[in-house]
Motif scaffolding. Sequence first.
Motif, PDB file in Angstrom:
ATOM      1  N   GLN A   1       0.807  -1.140   0.129  1.00 55.29           N
ATOM      2  CA  GLN A   1      -0.024  -0.046   0.087  1.00 55.29           C
ATOM      3  C   GLN A   1       0.867   1.313   0.059  1.00 55.29           C
ATOM      4  O   GLN A   1       0.228   2.184  -0.099  1.00 55.29           O
ATOM      5  N   ALA A   2       2.095   1.038   0.180  1.00 56.26           N
ATOM      6  CA  ALA A   2       3.063   2.295   0.186  1.00 56.26           C
ATOM      7  C   ALA A   2       2.930   3.326  -0.809  1.00 56.26           C
ATOM      8  O   ALA A   2       2.809   4.334  -0.993  1.00 56.26           O
ATOM      9  N   VAL A   3       3.084   2.255  -2.274  1.00 54.25           N
ATOM     10  CA  VAL A   3       2.873   3.427  -3.342  1.00 54.25           C
ATOM     11  C   VAL A   3       1.390   4.113  -3.443  1.00 54.25           C
ATOM     12  O   VAL A   3       1.193   5.043  -4.127  1.00 54.25           O
ATOM     13  N   LYS A   5      -0.429   4.980  -1.128  1.00 51.58           N
ATOM     14  CA  LYS A   5      -0.487   6.127  -0.276  1.00 51.58           C
ATOM     15  C   LYS A   5       0.208   7.413  -0.897  1.00 51.58           C
ATOM     16  O   LYS A   5      -0.126   8.366  -0.786  1.00 51.58           O
ATOM     17  N   GLN A   6       1.366   7.050  -1.448  1.00 52.26           N
ATOM     18  CA  GLN A   6       2.117   7.918  -1.946  1.00 52.26           C
ATOM     19  C   GLN A   6       1.676   8.725  -3.135  1.00 52.26           C
ATOM     20  O   GLN A   6       1.848   9.943  -3.246  1.00 52.26           O
ATOM     21  N   GLN A  64       4.358  -4.959 -10.031  1.00 55.52           N
ATOM     22  CA  GLN A  64       4.992  -3.978  -9.433  1.00 55.52           C
ATOM     23  C   GLN A  64       5.008  -4.392  -7.826  1.00 55.52           C
ATOM     24  O   GLN A  64       4.017  -4.969  -7.293  1.00 55.52           O
ATOM     25  N   GLU A  66       5.247  -3.273  -3.625  1.00 53.63           N
ATOM     26  CA  GLU A  66       4.400  -2.382  -2.878  1.00 53.63           C
ATOM     27  C   GLU A  66       4.882  -0.936  -3.166  1.00 53.63           C
ATOM     28  O   GLU A  66       4.246   0.127  -2.711  1.00 53.63           O
ATOM     29  N   GLU A  67       6.011  -0.849  -3.123  1.00 53.29           N
ATOM     30  CA  GLU A  67       6.817   0.467  -3.189  1.00 53.29           C
ATOM     31  C   GLU A  67       6.928   0.786  -4.901  1.00 53.29           C
ATOM     32  O   GLU A  67       7.390   2.354  -4.964  1.00 53.29           O
ATOM     33  N   GLY A  68       6.280   0.272  -5.630  1.00 50.97           N
ATOM     34  CA  GLY A  68       6.117   0.719  -7.005  1.00 50.97           C
ATOM     35  C   GLY A  68       7.183   0.269  -8.045  1.00 50.97           C
ATOM     36  O   GLY A  68       7.159   0.835  -9.149  1.00 50.97           O
ATOM     37  N   ASN A  69       8.258  -0.594  -7.395  1.00 49.05           N
ATOM     38  CA  ASN A  69       9.067  -0.945  -8.203  1.00 49.05           C
ATOM     39  C   ASN A  69       8.733  -2.147  -9.196  1.00 49.05           C
ATOM     40  O   ASN A  69       7.968  -2.959  -8.663  1.00 49.05           O
ATOM     41  N   ARG A  88      -1.633  -8.011  -1.885  1.00 50.69           N
ATOM     42  CA  ARG A  88      -2.404  -7.115  -2.881  1.00 50.69           C
ATOM     43  C   ARG A  88      -3.862  -7.379  -2.637  1.00 50.69           C
ATOM     44  O   ARG A  88      -4.375  -6.366  -2.661  1.00 50.69           O
TER      45      ARG A  88
END
Length: 145
Positions: A1-3, A5-6, A64, A66-69, A88
């Motif tokens: 969920q980090a990405v 939220k960002q 991807q 969770e950080e979007g990478n 996810r």
Amino acid sequence: QAVLKQRMTVFKDELKKVGRADVQMETPMFREAYVSKTDDQAWKEVLDPVLHIYKEYFDWGHMQAEEGNLVDPKKVSYDQFLELLRRRFIVGGVDRCIEQIENYEKEVGVDHMIFRIHFPALSHKLASGAIKLFADKVMPHFKKT
């Protein structure tokens, strides 16, 4: 969920920059979902149908983290890939699904969710049962009064 939220923070910051921070809007999100009697049973029933879609995405390098990478399939084990799916997707027993949806509401600010509950190769009986269980046990928890 980090990405998520960002990205929501970036979106809200952009609204502020253009003088639209006061705009009230819905915040929808799409998620794969499946509910059954228990967490283990849900994953047992839906794993192969989910893999029918997502195994190719993983193999192609289109998943991807969770950080979007991007997740490199040459550097990530199959078990790590499965864990990514487990984090996810909203899959499990009733309580687990409620908990995951509440988490998206709290952490990301989602107020509407769209779910795919039927997957390729999932029997009509299992898909119908999951939809009914979701409607009978999960949705009432989120009914706004």
